[in-house]
Motif scaffolding. Structure first.
Motif, short mmCIF file in Angstrom:
data_model
loop_
_atom_site.label_atom_id
_atom_site.label_comp_id
_atom_site.label_asym_id
_atom_site.label_seq_id
_atom_site.Cartn_x
_atom_site.Cartn_y
_atom_site.Cartn_z
N ALA A 1 47.58 24.76 43.80
CA ALA A 1 47.14 25.68 42.75
C ALA A 1 47.81 27.04 42.89
CB ALA A 1 45.61 25.84 42.79
N CYS A 2 48.14 27.39 44.12
CA CYS A 2 48.84 28.66 44.38
C CYS A 2 50.35 28.52 44.24
CB CYS A 2 48.51 29.17 45.78
SG CYS A 2 46.80 29.72 45.96
N GLY A 3 50.81 27.31 43.89
CA GLY A 3 52.24 27.10 43.70
C GLY A 3 53.04 27.26 44.98
N GLY A 4 52.37 27.21 46.12
CA GLY A 4 53.06 27.40 47.39
C GLY A 4 53.56 28.82 47.59
N GLN A 5 53.14 29.76 46.75
CA GLN A 5 53.61 31.15 46.87
C GLN A 5 52.88 31.84 48.02
OE1 GLN A 5 53.49 33.56 43.39
NE2 GLN A 5 54.92 32.28 42.25
N PRO A 6 53.62 32.38 49.00
CA PRO A 6 52.96 33.05 50.13
C PRO A 6 52.02 34.18 49.71
CG PRO A 6 55.26 32.64 50.63
CD PRO A 6 55.07 32.29 49.19
N ALA A 7 52.39 34.97 48.70
CA ALA A 7 51.53 36.08 48.28
C ALA A 7 50.22 35.57 47.72
CB ALA A 7 52.25 36.95 47.26
N ALA A 8 50.27 34.52 46.89
CA ALA A 8 49.04 33.96 46.34
C ALA A 8 48.18 33.35 47.44
CB ALA A 8 49.39 32.90 45.28
N LEU A 9 48.81 32.65 48.38
CA LEU A 9 48.06 32.07 49.50
C LEU A 9 47.42 33.16 50.36
CD1 LEU A 9 50.65 29.32 50.42
CD2 LEU A 9 48.29 28.89 49.68
N ALA A 10 48.13 34.29 50.54
CA ALA A 10 47.56 35.39 51.33
C ALA A 10 46.33 35.96 50.65
CB ALA A 10 48.62 36.48 51.53
N VAL A 11 46.36 36.05 49.32
CA VAL A 11 45.22 36.63 48.59
C VAL A 11 44.01 35.69 48.64
CG1 VAL A 11 44.41 37.30 46.30
CG2 VAL A 11 46.65 38.05 47.09
N VAL A 12 44.21 34.41 48.34
CA VAL A 12 43.07 33.49 48.36
C VAL A 12 42.59 33.27 49.79
CG1 VAL A 12 43.77 32.39 46.21
CG2 VAL A 12 44.54 31.43 48.39
N GLY A 13 43.54 33.25 50.75
CA GLY A 13 43.12 33.13 52.14
C GLY A 13 42.32 34.32 52.59
N GLY A 14 42.71 35.51 52.15
CA GLY A 14 41.93 36.70 52.47
C GLY A 14 40.53 36.64 51.88
N TRP A 15 40.42 36.13 50.65
CA TRP A 15 39.09 36.01 50.04
C TRP A 15 38.23 35.03 50.82
CZ3 TRP A 15 35.85 32.40 47.94
CH2 TRP A 15 34.79 32.88 47.18
N LEU A 16 38.79 33.89 51.21
CA LEU A 16 38.03 32.91 52.00
C LEU A 16 37.60 33.49 53.34
CD1 LEU A 16 40.01 29.62 51.29
CD2 LEU A 16 37.60 30.04 50.74
N ALA A 17 38.50 34.27 53.98
CA ALA A 17 38.14 34.88 55.26
C ALA A 17 37.00 35.87 55.09
CB ALA A 17 39.36 35.58 55.85
N ALA A 18 36.94 36.55 53.95
CA ALA A 18 35.87 37.52 53.70
C ALA A 18 34.57 36.84 53.25
CB ALA A 18 36.31 38.52 52.64
N HIS A 19 34.64 35.57 52.89
CA HIS A 19 33.45 34.81 52.45
C HIS A 19 33.36 33.54 53.28
CE1 HIS A 19 34.47 37.41 49.03
NE2 HIS A 19 33.19 37.36 48.70
N PRO A 20 32.89 33.66 54.51
CA PRO A 20 32.90 32.51 55.43
C PRO A 20 32.05 31.33 54.97
CG PRO A 20 31.66 34.35 56.35
CD PRO A 20 32.34 34.86 55.15
N LYS A 21 31.09 31.55 54.06
CA LYS A 21 30.24 30.44 53.62
C LYS A 21 30.84 29.67 52.45
CE LYS A 21 25.90 32.49 55.23
NZ LYS A 21 24.53 32.90 54.86
N ALA A 22 31.89 30.21 51.87
CA ALA A 22 32.53 29.52 50.74
C ALA A 22 33.42 28.40 51.27
CB ALA A 22 33.35 30.51 49.93
N THR A 23 33.47 27.30 50.54
CA THR A 23 34.32 26.18 50.94
C THR A 23 35.66 26.26 50.21
OG1 THR A 23 33.57 24.71 49.18
CG2 THR A 23 32.27 24.74 51.21
N VAL A 24 36.64 25.60 50.80
CA VAL A 24 37.96 25.57 50.20
C VAL A 24 37.90 24.86 48.85
CG1 VAL A 24 40.33 24.77 50.48
CG2 VAL A 24 39.08 25.66 52.45
#
Length: 662
Positions: A198-221
């Motif tokens: 869904a992120c198209g393999g773009q590192p910047a998009a992965l960094a943003v969604v990964g940062g959001w997941l890290a800030a919301h530990p109860k959310a699932t991938v």
């Protein structure tokens, strides 16, 4: 900091491209001038082109022992950085001083000279086109140039781009794992793969969604992958735009507003002070918000408490700024930031000035009223702040001048920056930066019809031109300053300009015009009763008359200068004027008079306690006595000079000889 992942094929291609036979050689063009090998990494913003360039440079650094020079060729907003500014940055990386006001051609020659015989890497990030890159390529075959850009560098021969797409799925999942840990990825690997796609393999998009997941530990991938899929894509934003829109929408309203104001930060360099001024919140709140943004991948942490705005996110933020903030609010945020910067610069300067300085005393008296966030603990901390923020400060001044609506604040900012640089670095070391700032003052003064400020800026620029040998250009600016001073009815500016015009003509060897302009400046000083200026200008007239061989006029001028210094009770000045009289008398073939005048000057130098001048005059006495046929007395005076300053002949300021020695 996360480790670099993927891109092994691209790294291998780049390594092979270094040794590849160039197209110039294949086509038989071996007679071309040698130049550095150029490698291009092309990709859209957010594709990881800078990260790949940095990883490649790290891998080949051992083959280039003379280091890596880095320069960004565009701002986060997509504006090109001037070639002159980039060359200065590269030369500063080499520890080479740059002459103030030098153009791109001159600086390019200095860079070539500095890199000759070296094996170094030059990394040019975010190039907009080939025209921007071409003047920066060193003519040194042993060097390597690595360029990142969105498209090809058409016009630069022998450059084959390494074009980036998205990361492959395993590398994208690995990058995501670095941000959120391996537990949530291991629990649902298919969801992680779906999110990476869904992120198209773009590192910047992965960094943003990964940062959001890290800030919301109860959310699932899986939950995030579904929400991201349901988020409307921004126009032309692609996967990165969708990821940014989702994360932005999850922020509290105050954080959203702070984020969309960040494109106003000069050069995309942000610290808590800047964010506080933009958003109108406390510095502590701004610090916490910036840390959250960095965790979300919306900002990149840098040294000295700074954060960098990623260029790939700037278009989205700029669109939000234009659609959600009123023009008046944007202007107010800019004004608050400039005002905060001016206050910080005043504090930066004050902490470094001498205790006896009146301003420092004033600042210390009112220091309890200065907010703690605007104070520096010591001069070292202030200097470190000034050095780390200088690119942003320079950009702030340029943006304020270009804005045109904040000229008063722009002038205050430039004035405060000039003074802070002069205090912390000294005017000589800061000359390249000061030259650019004086040009900004000139732009504002011309736009606003401020003749006094225009005259001051022209005088400052002309002085720097003269110091770097551009005398003809300095003369032109001195004449323009004279016109501006007359428009402003400013006697100081007109007198200073007339004297400087004379000095430029003297430097060019035009003694007649130099004497004429010194005479004009002297006439004004006499009319205004400015005795110190009178004495100095009589001396300058005496000097130029001596150089032109008009010894009678030179003696009259030096005699008037000595009289002027005597009225001012300036004993060292009087002694130096008499010493020049003695020199002229010697040139005129009157050695007895020269001997008498020189002895009088020695007595005055002794009264003034000027050991260096005493020694120089003793040497002159010795030379004159030799000519008069008294070598014994001459030896006594030379011994006295050696006793005063040792046997270092460079210590003597006054030498006998031709008129050119003056």
């Amino acid at each position: 900091m996360t480790d670099f992942v993927g891109r092994r094929r691209e790294l291998k291609e780049l390594r092979e491209d270094i040794a590849r036979t160039g197209l110039d050689t294949l086509s038989g063009r071996k007679d071309m001038a040698p130049r550095a090998r150029v490698l291009l990494i092309a990709g859209r913003p957010g594709s990881g082109r800078t990260a790949l360039a940095e990883e490649f440079v790290r891998e080949v650094a051992d083959e280039y022992p003379d280091g890596v020079l880095r320069a960004g060729l565009s701002t986060p907003g997509g504006t090109a950085v001037s070639t002159e500014r980039t060359l200065r940055d590269l030369l500063e990386g080499l520890g080479r001083p740059t002459p103030p006001g030098a153009g791109a051609d001159e600086l390019g020659e200095v860079l070539n000279e500095a890199l000759t015989g070296r094996r170094a890497i030059v990394l040019l990030d975010d190039a907009l086109d080939a025209l921007q890159v071409d003047p920066l390529l060193p003519d040194v075959r042993e060097c390597l140039v690595v360029v990142t850009s969105e498209g090809p560098l058409t016009g630069i021969p022998d450059v084959r781009p390494c074009t980036l797409g998205g990361l492959d799925t395993p590398a994208a999942v690995e990058l995501l794992t670095q941000r959120i840990g391996d537990i949530r990825v291991t629990v649902d690997p298919r969801a992680a793969e779906a999110l990476a796609e869904a992120c198209g393999g773009q590192p910047a998009a992965l960094a943003v969604v990964g940062g959001w997941l890290a800030a919301h530990p109860k959310a699932t991938v899986a939950d995030l992958a579904k929400q991201l899929h349901d988020t409307p894509a921004a126009a032309g934003g692609g996967p990165l735009g969708r990821a940014f829109r989702f994360v932005y929408g999850s922020l509290p309203q105050p954080a959203q507003r702070t984020l969309r104001l960040l494109p106003l930060a000069p050069a995309g360099i942000i610290d808590p002070q800047t964010a506080s001024a933009l958003a109108g919140c406390s510095v502590a709140a701004a610090q916490s918000t910036l840390e959250d943004f960095a965790g979300l991948g919306l900002l990149r942490p840098a040294a000295d408490g700074l954060y960098l705005l990623p260029g790939c996110l700037t278009p989205f933020l700029q669109a939000l700024l234009e659609s959600k903030e009123r023009a008046a609010e944007v202007q107010l945020a800019r004004a608050r930031t400039l005002e905060r910067t001016v206050r910080l610069l005043h504090s930066c300067r004050a902490v470094a000035e001498d205790d006896e300085d009146d301003l420092v005393g004033e600042m210390r008296e009112v220091s309890p009223a200065v907010p703690r966030a605007l104070r520096f603990p010591d001069a070292r901390a202030a200097a470190r702040w000034l050095d780390s923020r200088l690119p942003a400060l320079d950009a702030a001044a340029r943006l304020a001048v270009a804005d045109g609506e904040l000229d008063t604040l722009a002038r205050r900012l430039i004035s405060a920056l000039v003074r802070a640089l002069a205090v912390h670095r000294g005017t000589d070391a800061a000359a390249p930066e000061l030259y650019g700032l004086h040009r900004l003052v000139l732009d504002v003064a011309e736009r606003r019809g401020l003749h006094r400020e225009k005259a001051a800026a022209l005088l400052n620029l002309a002085d720097l031109d003269a110091e770097t040998g551009r005398t003809a250009q300095a003369l032109e600016r001195y004449r323009a300053a004279l016109d501006a001073g007359r428009e402003a009815k400013d006697p100081y500016a007109t007198g200073r300009a007339m004297e400087s015009v004379g000095g430029a003509h003297q430097e060019l060897g035009d003694w007649h015009r130099a004497a004429d302009w010194f005479g004009r400046a002297l006439t004004q000083a006499l009319a205004r009763g400015e005795r110190a200026d009178e004495a100095r200008l009589y001396g300058r007239l005496g000097n130029v008359h001596t150089l032109s061989g008009r010894y009678g006029e030179a003696l009259r001028s030096w005699r008037a200068a000595a009289a002027g210094y005597r009225k001012l009770a300036d004993v060292p000045g009087q002694a130096k004027a008499l010493s020049e009289m003695a020199r002229v008398q010697e040139y005129a073939g009157r050695p007895e008079e020269s001997l008498h005048t020189c002895r009088e000057a020695v007595d005055l130098a002794r009264r003034a306690g000027d050991l260096r001048l005493q020694a120089a005059l003793q040497v002159r006495l010795a030379d004159t006595l030799d000519r008069l046929g008294d070598p014994a007395a001459a030896r006594l005076h030379r011994t006295a000079a050696d006793r005063l300053l040792g046997e270092d002949p460079s210590a003597y300021e006054i030498r006998s000889g031709s008129g050119q020695d003056i």
